[in-house]
Design a protein around this motif. Sequence first.
Motif, PDB file in Angstrom:
ATOM      1  N   MET A   5       0.812  -1.207   0.000  1.00 52.78           N
ATOM      2  CA  MET A   5       0.000   0.000   0.000  1.00 52.78           C
ATOM      3  C   MET A   5       0.852   1.267   0.000  1.00 52.78           C
ATOM      4  SD  MET A   5      -2.986  -1.105  -0.300  1.00 52.78           S
ATOM      5  CE  MET A   5      -3.942   0.377  -0.056  1.00 52.78           C
ATOM      6  N   THR A   6       2.109   1.167   0.381  1.00 51.94           N
ATOM      7  CA  THR A   6       2.911   2.377   0.482  1.00 51.94           C
ATOM      8  C   THR A   6       3.958   2.494  -0.612  1.00 51.94           C
ATOM      9  OG1 THR A   6       4.455   1.304   1.987  1.00 51.94           O
ATOM     10  CG2 THR A   6       2.614   2.539   2.977  1.00 51.94           C
ATOM     11  N   THR A   7       4.015   1.551  -1.542  1.00 45.97           N
ATOM     12  CA  THR A   7       5.044   1.625  -2.570  1.00 45.97           C
ATOM     13  C   THR A   7       4.699   2.619  -3.659  1.00 45.97           C
ATOM     14  OG1 THR A   7       4.085  -0.252  -3.714  1.00 45.97           O
ATOM     15  CG2 THR A   7       5.898  -0.693  -2.181  1.00 45.97           C
ATOM     16  N   LEU A  24       1.420  -1.430 -10.407  1.00 40.74           N
ATOM     17  CA  LEU A  24       2.461  -2.346 -10.850  1.00 40.74           C
ATOM     18  C   LEU A  24       1.925  -3.773 -10.796  1.00 40.74           C
ATOM     19  CD1 LEU A  24       5.434  -0.771  -8.863  1.00 40.74           C
ATOM     20  CD2 LEU A  24       5.009  -0.573 -11.319  1.00 40.74           C
ATOM     21  N   CYS A  25       2.687  -4.709 -11.330  1.00 40.30           N
ATOM     22  CA  CYS A  25       2.338  -6.133 -11.283  1.00 40.30           C
ATOM     23  C   CYS A  25       2.835  -6.707  -9.958  1.00 40.30           C
ATOM     24  CB  CYS A  25       3.033  -6.891 -12.410  1.00 40.30           C
ATOM     25  SG  CYS A  25       2.755  -6.253 -14.058  1.00 40.30           S
ATOM     26  N   PRO A  33       7.223  -3.444 -12.581  1.00 41.33           N
ATOM     27  CA  PRO A  33       6.562  -2.970 -13.796  1.00 41.33           C
ATOM     28  C   PRO A  33       6.403  -4.128 -14.783  1.00 41.33           C
ATOM     29  CG  PRO A  33       8.856  -2.295 -13.771  1.00 41.33           C
ATOM     30  CD  PRO A  33       8.574  -2.960 -12.446  1.00 41.33           C
ATOM     31  N   SER A  34       5.638  -3.921 -15.820  1.00 43.09           N
ATOM     32  CA  SER A  34       5.512  -4.952 -16.848  1.00 43.09           C
ATOM     33  C   SER A  34       6.879  -5.158 -17.507  1.00 43.09           C
ATOM     34  CB  SER A  34       4.475  -4.545 -17.896  1.00 43.09           C
ATOM     35  OG  SER A  34       4.906  -3.400 -18.597  1.00 43.09           O
ATOM     36  N   HIS A  35       7.087  -6.323 -18.074  1.00 40.38           N
ATOM     37  CA  HIS A  35       8.350  -6.669 -18.722  1.00 40.38           C
ATOM     38  C   HIS A  35       8.720  -5.626 -19.774  1.00 40.38           C
ATOM     39  CE1 HIS A  35      11.465  -9.057 -20.633  1.00 40.38           C
ATOM     40  NE2 HIS A  35      10.822  -8.956 -21.780  1.00 40.38           N
ATOM     41  N   ASP A  53      -2.910   4.559 -14.311  1.00 42.03           N
ATOM     42  CA  ASP A  53      -2.101   3.857 -15.298  1.00 42.03           C
ATOM     43  C   ASP A  53      -1.864   2.448 -14.771  1.00 42.03           C
ATOM     44  OD1 ASP A  53      -1.745   5.937 -17.179  1.00 42.03           O
ATOM     45  OD2 ASP A  53      -0.221   6.842 -15.894  1.00 42.03           O
ATOM     46  N   VAL A  54      -2.069   1.461 -15.624  1.00 40.92           N
ATOM     47  CA  VAL A  54      -1.885   0.064 -15.234  1.00 40.92           C
ATOM     48  C   VAL A  54      -0.902  -0.598 -16.194  1.00 40.92           C
ATOM     49  CG1 VAL A  54      -4.147  -0.136 -14.137  1.00 40.92           C
ATOM     50  CG2 VAL A  54      -3.914  -0.672 -16.551  1.00 40.92           C
TER      51      VAL A  54
END
Length: 90
Positions: A5-7, A24-25, A33-35, A53-54
């Motif tokens: 929750m804090t990242t 993030l994943c 992050p994604s590859h 943003d996903v």
Amino acid sequence: MRNHMTTQATARSTKGFILREKYLCLIGGELVPSHSGRSFASTNPATGEKLADVPACDAEDVSRAVEAAQAAYTSWKKLTPMKRLGGAPR
């Protein structure tokens, strides 16, 4: 393991939901992050408002997640139901 929750530094509330600007994943207990490093905007279909943003995950991300899950399962399956419950979030 980090506190997930804090990242992400920035969070906002939208009608009772807490949203971060960027997600993030979660792979192998780590937020990554994604590859490809790519992401896309997720929007509210009713309003068109950008929510966050996903990661734009691809086959490489799925493979990493499956490998991590298989590795975790090897030790998890040996635990008793009570020990499994002890590590579950509530």
